[in-house]
Design a protein around this motif. Structure first.
Motif, PDB file in Angstrom:
ATOM      1  N   GLU A   1       0.840  -1.206   0.000  1.00 17.51           N
ATOM      2  CA  GLU A   1       0.000   0.000   0.000  1.00 17.51           C
ATOM      3  C   GLU A   1       0.871   1.250   0.000  1.00 17.51           C
ATOM      4  O   GLU A   1       0.591   2.224  -0.708  1.00 17.51           O
ATOM      5  N   GLN A   2       1.949   1.229   0.774  1.00 18.54           N
ATOM      6  CA  GLN A   2       2.846   2.386   0.796  1.00 18.54           C
ATOM      7  C   GLN A   2       3.481   2.584  -0.581  1.00 18.54           C
ATOM      8  O   GLN A   2       3.656   3.720  -1.035  1.00 18.54           O
ATOM      9  N   ARG A   3       3.813   1.474  -1.215  1.00 23.84           N
ATOM     10  CA  ARG A   3       4.432   1.562  -2.547  1.00 23.84           C
ATOM     11  C   ARG A   3       3.460   2.199  -3.540  1.00 23.84           C
ATOM     12  O   ARG A   3       3.842   3.064  -4.331  1.00 23.84           O
ATOM     13  N   VAL A   4       2.196   1.789  -3.483  1.00 23.62           N
ATOM     14  CA  VAL A   4       1.197   2.351  -4.401  1.00 23.62           C
ATOM     15  C   VAL A   4       1.076   3.858  -4.188  1.00 23.62           C
ATOM     16  O   VAL A   4       1.057   4.643  -5.141  1.00 23.62           O
ATOM     17  N   LEU A   5       1.022   4.289  -2.932  1.00 26.88           N
ATOM     18  CA  LEU A   5       0.876   5.727  -2.651  1.00 26.88           C
ATOM     19  C   LEU A   5       2.127   6.494  -3.080  1.00 26.88           C
ATOM     20  O   LEU A   5       2.027   7.620  -3.577  1.00 26.88           O
TER      21      LEU A   5
ATOM     22  N   LEU B   1      27.051   1.093  14.935  1.00 30.84           N
ATOM     23  CA  LEU B   1      26.326   2.033  14.063  1.00 30.84           C
ATOM     24  C   LEU B   1      26.730   3.468  14.362  1.00 30.84           C
ATOM     25  O   LEU B   1      26.989   3.830  15.514  1.00 30.84           O
ATOM     26  N   SER B   2      26.707   4.278  13.297  1.00 33.93           N
ATOM     27  CA  SER B   2      26.979   5.705  13.472  1.00 33.93           C
ATOM     28  C   SER B   2      25.750   6.363  14.105  1.00 33.93           C
ATOM     29  O   SER B   2      24.674   5.752  14.185  1.00 33.93           O
ATOM     30  N   ALA B   3      25.909   7.612  14.507  1.00 34.49           N
ATOM     31  CA  ALA B   3      24.792   8.338  15.126  1.00 34.49           C
ATOM     32  C   ALA B   3      23.636   8.477  14.141  1.00 34.49           C
ATOM     33  O   ALA B   3      22.456   8.343  14.504  1.00 34.49           O
ATOM     34  N   ALA B   4      23.979   8.720  12.869  1.00 36.68           N
ATOM     35  CA  ALA B   4      22.934   8.890  11.849  1.00 36.68           C
ATOM     36  C   ALA B   4      22.165   7.588  11.653  1.00 36.68           C
ATOM     37  O   ALA B   4      20.941   7.581  11.522  1.00 36.68           O
ATOM     38  N   ASP B   5      22.902   6.466  11.653  1.00 35.82           N
ATOM     39  CA  ASP B   5      22.241   5.168  11.470  1.00 35.82           C
ATOM     40  C   ASP B   5      21.360   4.831  12.672  1.00 35.82           C
ATOM     41  O   ASP B   5      20.290   4.228  12.534  1.00 35.82           O
ATOM     42  N   ARG B   6      21.824   5.210  13.844  1.00 33.73           N
ATOM     43  CA  ARG B   6      20.999   4.959  15.032  1.00 33.73           C
ATOM     44  C   ARG B   6      19.713   5.770  14.969  1.00 33.73           C
ATOM     45  O   ARG B   6      18.638   5.306  15.357  1.00 33.73           O
ATOM     46  N   ALA B   7      19.825   7.004  14.481  1.00 33.35           N
ATOM     47  CA  ALA B   7      18.623   7.853  14.349  1.00 33.35           C
ATOM     48  C   ALA B   7      17.664   7.234  13.332  1.00 33.35           C
ATOM     49  O   ALA B   7      16.440   7.224  13.520  1.00 33.35           O
ATOM     50  N   ALA B   8      18.229   6.706  12.242  1.00 36.09           N
ATOM     51  CA  ALA B   8      17.380   6.059  11.232  1.00 36.09           C
ATOM     52  C   ALA B   8      16.688   4.844  11.832  1.00 36.09           C
ATOM     53  O   ALA B   8      15.496   4.612  11.630  1.00 36.09           O
ATOM     54  N   ASN B   9      17.441   4.056  12.601  1.00 33.48           N
ATOM     55  CA  ASN B   9      16.870   2.878  13.244  1.00 33.48           C
ATOM     56  C   ASN B   9      15.747   3.267  14.212  1.00 33.48           C
ATOM     57  O   ASN B   9      14.739   2.580  14.332  1.00 33.48           O
ATOM     58  N   GLU B  10      15.949   4.403  14.875  1.00 34.88           N
ATOM     59  CA  GLU B  10      14.934   4.915  15.810  1.00 34.88           C
ATOM     60  C   GLU B  10      13.606   5.150  15.074  1.00 34.88           C
ATOM     61  O   GLU B  10      12.526   4.827  15.585  1.00 34.88           O
ATOM     62  N   LYS B  11      13.698   5.728  13.867  1.00 31.44           N
ATOM     63  CA  LYS B  11      12.475   6.006  13.080  1.00 31.44           C
ATOM     64  C   LYS B  11      11.787   4.707  12.696  1.00 31.44           C
ATOM     65  O   LYS B  11      10.561   4.619  12.661  1.00 31.44           O
ATOM     66  N   LEU B  12      12.577   3.701  12.400  1.00 30.08           N
ATOM     67  CA  LEU B  12      11.986   2.443  11.921  1.00 30.08           C
ATOM     68  C   LEU B  12      11.300   1.672  13.047  1.00 30.08           C
ATOM     69  O   LEU B  12      10.529   0.752  12.783  1.00 30.08           O
ATOM     70  N   LEU B  13      11.564   2.040  14.297  1.00 27.68           N
ATOM     71  CA  LEU B  13      10.887   1.378  15.422  1.00 27.68           C
ATOM     72  C   LEU B  13       9.387   1.595  15.381  1.00 27.68           C
ATOM     73  O   LEU B  13       8.628   0.862  16.009  1.00 27.68           O
ATOM     74  N   ALA B  14       8.935   2.614  14.611  1.00 18.85           N
ATOM     75  CA  ALA B  14       7.497   2.928  14.547  1.00 18.85           C
ATOM     76  C   ALA B  14       6.813   2.292  13.341  1.00 18.85           C
ATOM     77  O   ALA B  14       5.594   2.387  13.196  1.00 18.85           O
ATOM     78  N   VAL B  15       7.570   1.648  12.489  1.00 19.24           N
ATOM     79  CA  VAL B  15       6.979   1.144  11.240  1.00 19.24           C
ATOM     80  C   VAL B  15       6.479  -0.281  11.447  1.00 19.24           C
ATOM     81  O   VAL B  15       7.272  -1.191  11.671  1.00 19.24           O
ATOM     82  N   GLN B  16       5.168  -0.473  11.359  1.00 19.63           N
ATOM     83  CA  GLN B  16       4.568  -1.777  11.642  1.00 19.63           C
ATOM     84  C   GLN B  16       4.407  -2.652  10.395  1.00 19.63           C
ATOM     85  O   GLN B  16       3.854  -3.751  10.485  1.00 19.63           O
ATOM     86  N   ALA B  17       4.852  -2.170   9.251  1.00 18.72           N
ATOM     87  CA  ALA B  17       4.698  -2.956   8.031  1.00 18.72           C
ATOM     88  C   ALA B  17       5.566  -4.210   8.101  1.00 18.72           C
ATOM     89  O   ALA B  17       6.663  -4.188   8.674  1.00 18.72           O
ATOM     90  N   ALA B  18       5.075  -5.276   7.483  1.00 17.72           N
ATOM     91  CA  ALA B  18       5.812  -6.537   7.509  1.00 17.72           C
ATOM     92  C   ALA B  18       7.016  -6.475   6.580  1.00 17.72           C
ATOM     93  O   ALA B  18       6.982  -5.830   5.534  1.00 17.72           O
ATOM     94  N   VAL B  19       8.075  -7.141   6.988  1.00 15.44           N
ATOM     95  CA  VAL B  19       9.269  -7.226   6.144  1.00 15.44           C
ATOM     96  C   VAL B  19       9.001  -8.267   5.054  1.00 15.44           C
ATOM     97  O   VAL B  19       8.385  -9.301   5.335  1.00 15.44           O
TER      98      VAL B  19
ATOM     99  N   SER C   1      14.510  -1.710  -2.574  1.00 13.04           N
ATOM    100  CA  SER C   1      13.107  -1.306  -2.674  1.00 13.04           C
ATOM    101  C   SER C   1      12.574  -0.849  -1.323  1.00 13.04           C
ATOM    102  O   SER C   1      11.843   0.133  -1.203  1.00 13.04           O
ATOM    103  N   LEU C   2      13.001  -1.549  -0.275  1.00 10.24           N
ATOM    104  CA  LEU C   2      12.571  -1.201   1.079  1.00 10.24           C
ATOM    105  C   LEU C   2      13.092   0.172   1.483  1.00 10.24           C
ATOM    106  O   LEU C   2      12.378   0.970   2.098  1.00 10.24           O
ATOM    107  N   GLN C   3      14.338   0.457   1.113  1.00  2.87           N
ATOM    108  CA  GLN C   3      14.916   1.762   1.442  1.00  2.87           C
ATOM    109  C   GLN C   3      14.077   2.873   0.837  1.00  2.87           C
ATOM    110  O   GLN C   3      13.793   3.887   1.471  1.00  2.87           O
ATOM    111  N   ARG C   4      13.679   2.658  -0.426  1.00  2.00           N
ATOM    112  CA  ARG C   4      12.899   3.710  -1.118  1.00  2.00           C
ATOM    113  C   ARG C   4      11.534   3.875  -0.471  1.00  2.00           C
ATOM    114  O   ARG C   4      11.023   4.973  -0.297  1.00  2.00           O
ATOM    115  N   LEU C   5      10.949   2.756  -0.090  1.00  2.80           N
ATOM    116  CA  LEU C   5       9.606   2.815   0.479  1.00  2.80           C
ATOM    117  C   LEU C   5       9.601   3.499   1.837  1.00  2.80           C
ATOM    118  O   LEU C   5       8.714   4.289   2.148  1.00  2.80           O
TER     119      LEU C   5
END
Lengths: 199, 197
Positions: free
Chosen positions: A146-150, B116-134, B145-149
């Protein structure tokens, strides 16, 4: 027989022709059938596919017959397929039994205008800060597909054939996928809005 | 979410796009709640709008495709259901890890997290909120593709760590599932010194 009487019977007037409707009925038959089949699928999901297709064909035939009877009332400045689809909807309403189960559609408290603003947030940050943040959080909760589509539809501005090509589906399927992603986004937005924006 | 430049070049185009988006959503919502009256109303609007007529026809085609996919899924589920009842050990479920699960596992792994660098840790922090399945298959292309999404900037080192951690999580969950599904076998009878059991 009096001399005033005509010996020649008046020929009946030929039925009025409507080439736009004729063309629509023949050239766009698949569109009418698709519309009818979508309704049959909705209300007769328990039937086998062949039976559903037959039912849809029957609805289209009846709708076309009724529309042709009323062809004189067709405004030629209007889109003929849309006019015919009105008859398809009407016949389907008469012939198909209403289903007991309907999908619950979540409505946000934003209303039509508010949701327009929220959608415009996908195109650019024209919504205020809080709404934009909620949108961002809601988006994180979507599936990756869904994120990809958006992303493709609103950040890469793809639409129609381009979006369909990237998604690897037909244009119609791409349009439905985009709408489904927006519906999911709306549901997640509502969940977050109700919970005070807590992720 | 970044700005979409094309929509700001042509304000009229943007308004039209919004109008057809709204109509599409209204149509799909009406379809979902079996509201044929609203659908008929939208078709009446399409009588004076060729583009809207095209949009609605496309939506109907898309709904047929969606229905076909659901029928295929339903048929597959029925087959899997029959197999589950017949061969339960083959279908021990292991839940799919989310992006947040992987990010949390990186934090828990002190060695990896420490590198991890400080920037990578900050990025990892953001991903803690993403509930989408891997994605189940996490090869190099899937990571790109995941990076872009996810729209999170991090180093290649971080994404390698992410990939490795996700693979480890998948393996451990699959292994736990197989262990749970494995039926207990009775111990083999012991042979005495003379070789008889």
């Amino acid at each position: 027989m009096s001399t005033g009487e005509s010996l020649v019977e008046q020929a009946p007037e030929p039925p009025s022709k409507c080439p736009e409707l004729e063309t629509a009925i023949t050239a766009r038959h698949q569109d009418l059938l698709a519309g009818a089949l979508a309704l049959v699928n909705r209300r007769c999901a328990w039937m086998k596919l062949a039976a559903r297709q037959e039912r849809a064909e029957s609805i289209v035939q009846e709708a076309v017959a009724r529309a042709w009877e009323r062809r004189d009332s067709f405004d030629r400045t209007r889109q003929p397929v849309a006019w015919l689809m009105g008859f398809v909807q009407k016949v389907a309403l008469e012939q198909l039994k209403k289903t007991k189960q309907t999908k619950q559609v979540s409505q946000t408290d934003l209303g039509e205008e508010g949701w327009s603003k929220a959608m415009s947030g996908l195109m650019g940050p024209t919504v205020d800060g809080d709404e934009f943040e909620l949108l961002r959080l809601a988006r994180n909760r979507l599936t990756l597909e869904e994120q990809r589509v958006l992303t493709l539809a609103y950040e890469e501005s793809l639409d129609g054939a381009e979006l369909a090509a990237r998604l690897g589906v037909a244009p119609g399927a791409a349009r439905v996928k985009k709408c489904r992603a927006l519906q999911s986004l709306r549901e997640k937005y509502k969940e977050l809005d109700g919970s005070g924006g807590q992720p | 979410m970044s700005k979409s430049q094309d929509y700001f070049i042509s304000p009229g185009g943007r308004d039209d796009a919004m109008r057809y988006e709204q109509a599409s959503l209204r149509y799909l919502d009406a379809y979902d709640r079996d509201d044929l009256d609203t659908m008929a109303q939208i078709w009446r609007e399409a009588e004076t709008d060729a583009k809207l007529e095209q949009v609605l026809c496309e939506l109907n085609e898309g709904l047929l495709h969606e229905n076909q996919m659901q029928s295929d899924d339903s048929a597959s589920e029925k087959v899997i259901g029959i197999l589950c009842r017949s061969l339960p050990s083959a279908f021990a479920e292991s839940p799919t890890p989310t992006v947040a699960d992987v990010a949390a596992a990186i934090v828990a792994d002190r060695v990896t997290f420490g590198r991890l660098s400080a920037a990578d840790r900050a990025a990892n922090e953001k991903l803690l909120a993403v509930q989408a399945a891997v994605p189940a298959k996490l090869d190099g292309a899937a990571i790109v593709s995941l990076q872009r999404l996810l729209m999170v900037t991090a180093s290649q080192q971080y994404w390698r760590a992410f990939q490795q951690t996700a693979v480890l999580i998948n393996m451990s969950r699959a292994g736990a599932g197989r262990a749970a599904a494995r039926q207990a076998r009775p111990p083999r009878p012991r042979r005495d010194e003379k070789g008889t059991s």
